[in-house]
Design an enzyme around this catalytic site. Sequence first.
Site, PDB file in Angstrom:
ATOM      1  CG  HIS A  79      -0.332   0.172   2.415  1.00 52.32           C
ATOM      2  ND1 HIS A  79       0.051  -0.758   3.381  1.00 52.32           N
ATOM      3  CD2 HIS A  79      -0.197   1.295   3.177  1.00 52.32           C
ATOM      4  CE1 HIS A  79       0.388  -0.201   4.399  1.00 52.32           C
ATOM      5  NE2 HIS A  79       0.332   0.916   4.273  1.00 52.32           N
TER       6      HIS A  79
ATOM      7  CG  ASP B 105       0.106  -4.156   2.490  1.00 53.87           C
ATOM      8  OD1 ASP B 105       0.078  -3.650   1.527  1.00 53.87           O
ATOM      9  OD2 ASP B 105      -0.086  -3.275   3.691  1.00 53.87           O
TER      10      ASP B 105
ATOM     11  CB  SER C 132       3.136   1.568   6.039  1.00 52.77           C
ATOM     12  OG  SER C 132       2.071   1.804   6.845  1.00 52.77           O
TER      13      SER C 132
END
Length: 475
Positions: free
Chosen positions: A219, A254, A336
């Site tokens: 992402h 992911d 992230s």
Amino acid sequence: MLPATPPQTAAPADDVAATFGRPDGVEGSFAPGGAPVDRPQPHIAPPDPVLAEAFSRPAGESDTLQRDPYAVPEPEDVPEPDPWRSADSTASLASPAVAAAPVNGPTTFGPKLGIREVLFGGRVHWWALATLGVLTLLVGMFGGLVGRWTAEVVTPLHSNSVKLDGSAPDTDESRGAVARVVKAAQKSVVTVEVRTAVDGGSGSGFIVDKAGYIVTNNHVISKAANDSKAKLEVVFFDRQRVPARIVGRDIRTDLAVLKVDDVADLTVAKLGDSDKVQIGEEVIAFGSPLGFDKTVTSGIVSAVGRAVPLRPDADSDTDAVINAIQTDAAINPGNSGGPLLNDDAQVIGVNTAGAMTGGGSIGLGFAIPISEAIPIANTLIKTGKVNHPTIGISASTVRNDRIFGAQVRDVADGSAAARAGLREGDVITKFDGKHIEGADELTVAVRTSKIDEAVKFTYWRDGRYFDGEITPVSD
């Protein structure tokens, strides 16, 4: 028969008869006139003076007990009415209340008052007043000398001899466990930046090979993957900014791998074993939250094996359920893709998501276990894509007073689930040795199984439990 004889009554004593008997010659209760008394009569003593004064008739009264109702009392002395106390009085002039003082002749001023008269009423002699002044002067001089002496004793506020020195002992030793981890891992952590024609974003990553391979989240680079004109760059610890390319990405886990070229002296992160992670052990999250690079937060492992769904949105096409390590180390947007490190500066997870209220961390962060990320990264580096095991069903979570699990909603024709005998309405409660309490847990269990390897599972149907065997296939 003899006639009745009247009863005889004893005669009273003489003194009693003299006191209470009738006078001589008086037969009944009343007599028309007095009879001569020839025997001793009772003597009435004079009344007590106090009683006589209290109960006797007023002077000048008649001998009768009743006053004359027609008698007019003599007028008493009544004071003249006070006009100030009567509401009916009329206004009138009277003499002044206070007599006016006689007016004297013109007043002449006397001599002016001096210090002696004002302070001492003129009772202090001049020589005493002079002595008092001399004593006051001496006391003032003494007080001034004492003040001057004490002022010289106090250290002055300003000084030219004071110089602050912030130098510390020259040592390269890190102080504290977190500082040692940061020092060991800081050069292996990078910031990942994506810029498009309309907006941009940033995340984190870490170097896994000296050839320039970097692991991050899908992402983080999803916009760059879906926009050929987007610009993707990696910023290293020393602020060196280098273009990067997408080696491969996986929306089901992911995860993504990037590559930079012609960068010398890369520091590779040490990879640990997330299967050995213990709840409660200390961890450090490294990354660039909200664009603040080289940010470190610390905490503990709060839980393991937490199924966390990641759904697609306007910024990402990720559609995954991760088998996360939960931590209370602050993980915010921008963290992230960065590493979750243990006390040995080893990467045990890839920071991926955080539960937030109001836009900030609340101590619920989630990281992909590195033991699951390594095979995905190896496959992406080799082939650029990843195939996942599947059993060919869609499921939803069911929790009621009878059963907890993942209820089968649809079974694909010819799928592994159809061959295993699963039907719509069945509730899977156990898969490959893992207890299933919902659809997310089943998704993680299937994805972490192996393609073409049979696994045991348990399901509930019509109030009974059944055991079965199923072989996942590639998606």
